[in-house]
Design a protein around this motif. Structure first.
Motif, mmCIF file in Angstrom:
data_model
loop_
_atom_site.group_PDB
_atom_site.id
_atom_site.type_symbol
_atom_site.label_atom_id
_atom_site.label_comp_id
_atom_site.label_asym_id
_atom_site.label_seq_id
_atom_site.Cartn_x
_atom_site.Cartn_y
_atom_site.Cartn_z
ATOM 1 N N ALA A 8 0.823 -1.202 0.000
ATOM 2 C CA ALA A 8 0.000 0.000 0.000
ATOM 3 C C ALA A 8 0.864 1.262 0.000
ATOM 4 C CB ALA A 8 -0.932 -0.006 1.209
ATOM 5 N N VAL A 9 1.946 1.242 0.762
ATOM 6 C CA VAL A 9 2.845 2.399 0.791
ATOM 7 C C VAL A 9 3.489 2.614 -0.577
ATOM 8 C CG1 VAL A 9 4.973 3.312 1.799
ATOM 9 C CG2 VAL A 9 3.274 2.206 3.259
ATOM 10 N N LEU A 12 1.052 4.219 -2.961
ATOM 11 C CA LEU A 12 0.904 5.644 -2.693
ATOM 12 C C LEU A 12 2.100 6.428 -3.232
ATOM 13 C CD1 LEU A 12 -0.836 7.814 -1.367
ATOM 14 C CD2 LEU A 12 0.394 7.385 0.776
ATOM 15 N N GLY A 15 1.783 6.671 -7.025
ATOM 16 C CA GLY A 15 0.805 7.665 -7.461
ATOM 17 C C GLY A 15 1.325 9.086 -7.336
ATOM 18 N N VAL A 16 1.953 9.392 -6.205
ATOM 19 C CA VAL A 16 2.495 10.748 -6.011
ATOM 20 C C VAL A 16 3.618 11.017 -7.002
ATOM 21 C CG1 VAL A 16 3.696 12.251 -4.378
ATOM 22 C CG2 VAL A 16 1.817 10.802 -3.583
ATOM 23 N N ALA A 78 -4.691 5.767 -5.149
ATOM 24 C CA ALA A 78 -4.955 6.328 -3.824
ATOM 25 C C ALA A 78 -6.203 5.711 -3.202
ATOM 26 C CB ALA A 78 -5.095 7.844 -3.929
ATOM 27 N N VAL A 81 -5.381 2.257 -1.961
ATOM 28 C CA VAL A 81 -4.657 2.294 -0.686
ATOM 29 C C VAL A 81 -5.622 2.527 0.470
ATOM 30 C CG1 VAL A 81 -2.954 3.590 0.650
ATOM 31 C CG2 VAL A 81 -2.505 3.037 -1.738
ATOM 32 N N ALA A 82 -6.616 3.386 0.267
ATOM 33 C CA ALA A 82 -7.587 3.643 1.333
ATOM 34 C C ALA A 82 -8.431 2.406 1.628
ATOM 35 C CB ALA A 82 -8.494 4.812 0.937
ATOM 36 N N SER A 94 -9.938 -3.318 -3.205
ATOM 37 C CA SER A 94 -8.656 -2.629 -3.290
ATOM 38 C C SER A 94 -7.720 -3.312 -4.267
ATOM 39 C CB SER A 94 -8.009 -2.556 -1.902
ATOM 40 O OG SER A 94 -7.673 -3.854 -1.436
ATOM 41 N N SER A 146 7.799 5.217 -11.544
ATOM 42 C CA SER A 146 6.509 5.094 -10.851
ATOM 43 C C SER A 146 5.772 3.834 -11.277
ATOM 44 C CB SER A 146 5.656 6.333 -11.132
ATOM 45 O OG SER A 146 6.283 7.509 -10.687
#
Length: 209
Positions: A8-9, A12, A15-16, A78, A81-82, A94, A146
């Motif tokens: 999950a990290v 994230l 995505g960023v 994102a 991940v949530a 997810s 990425s």
């Protein structure tokens, strides 16, 4: 940190990083051997012209807009991940979103990379040809990284949960306890042999008439 949490990290971070990469130069083209020559820098959103002489007009230039599918993919990652922090029964969504977001991100980056590679392949560094060059920018590098991070995050997100292990030591034998040599049946239930009286068969009555 568990593998799912690490995945999950990474999603994230991917995505960023993808969103940041859309604002970085994909490539830059122009005459590198001529001082203050006009240069064109392409990002995922727009073309930026520098060193343009006064009175020179390039006309309307259509923006590539590669950043639109990349940002949509980042939003999907994102949301994925949530959803990781939902209960186990609702966590399957997810995984689907993570796979879809990673696929969309990879496709958008591949399209942008194909344009960059095509432009770089048509450029020439021969001074006799005018020295017109195309230099690959750091934006395409960040976008490619990425995608790799997102793929690793999806793999870790789909990792199987570790088997539960008993807490504390497992005692198989305790010293100091006398062994009574009692055999334990296979099912743990002692079986007592019981004699059952045999009843006479009514078809064969041996009583004397």
């Amino acid at each position: 940190m568990s593998r799912r949490l690490l995945g999950a990290v990474l999603l994230l971070v991917a995505g960023v990083g993808a969103v940041v990469g859309t604002f970085l130069p994909l490539y830059q083209e122009g005459n590198d051997h001529v001082g203050m020559a006009p240069m064109v820098t392409a990002t995922s959103w727009d073309y930026v012209f520098t060193n343009v002489p006064e009175g020179m007009d390039f006309g309307p230039v259509q923006s590539p807009q590669y950043g639109v599918p990349i940002v949509v993919a980042a939003v999907l990652l994102a949301v994925a991940v949530a959803l990781v922090f939902l209960p186990e029964s609702q966590r399957l969504a997810s995984r689907y979103l993570a796979v879809g977001g990673t696929g969309l991100l990879a496709g958008a980056v591949w399209a942008a990379s194909a344009v960059v590679m095509s432009a770089a392949g048509n450029a020439s560094r021969d001074p006799d040809d005018g020295g017109y060059t195309v230099d690959v920018g750091e934006g395409i590098v960040v976008l490619g990284a990425s995608v790799v991070v997102a793929v690793v995050g999806v793999v870790l997100l789909h990792a199987r949960r570790p088997e539960p292990r008993p807490e504390g030591p497992v005692v198989y034998r305790v010293d100091g306890v006398e062994d009574d040599d009692t055999d334990t049946p296979p099912f743990g239930i002692p079986v007592v042999e019981v004699e059952v009286a045999r009843l006479p068969d009514p078809r064969y009555d041996d009583r004397r008439q």
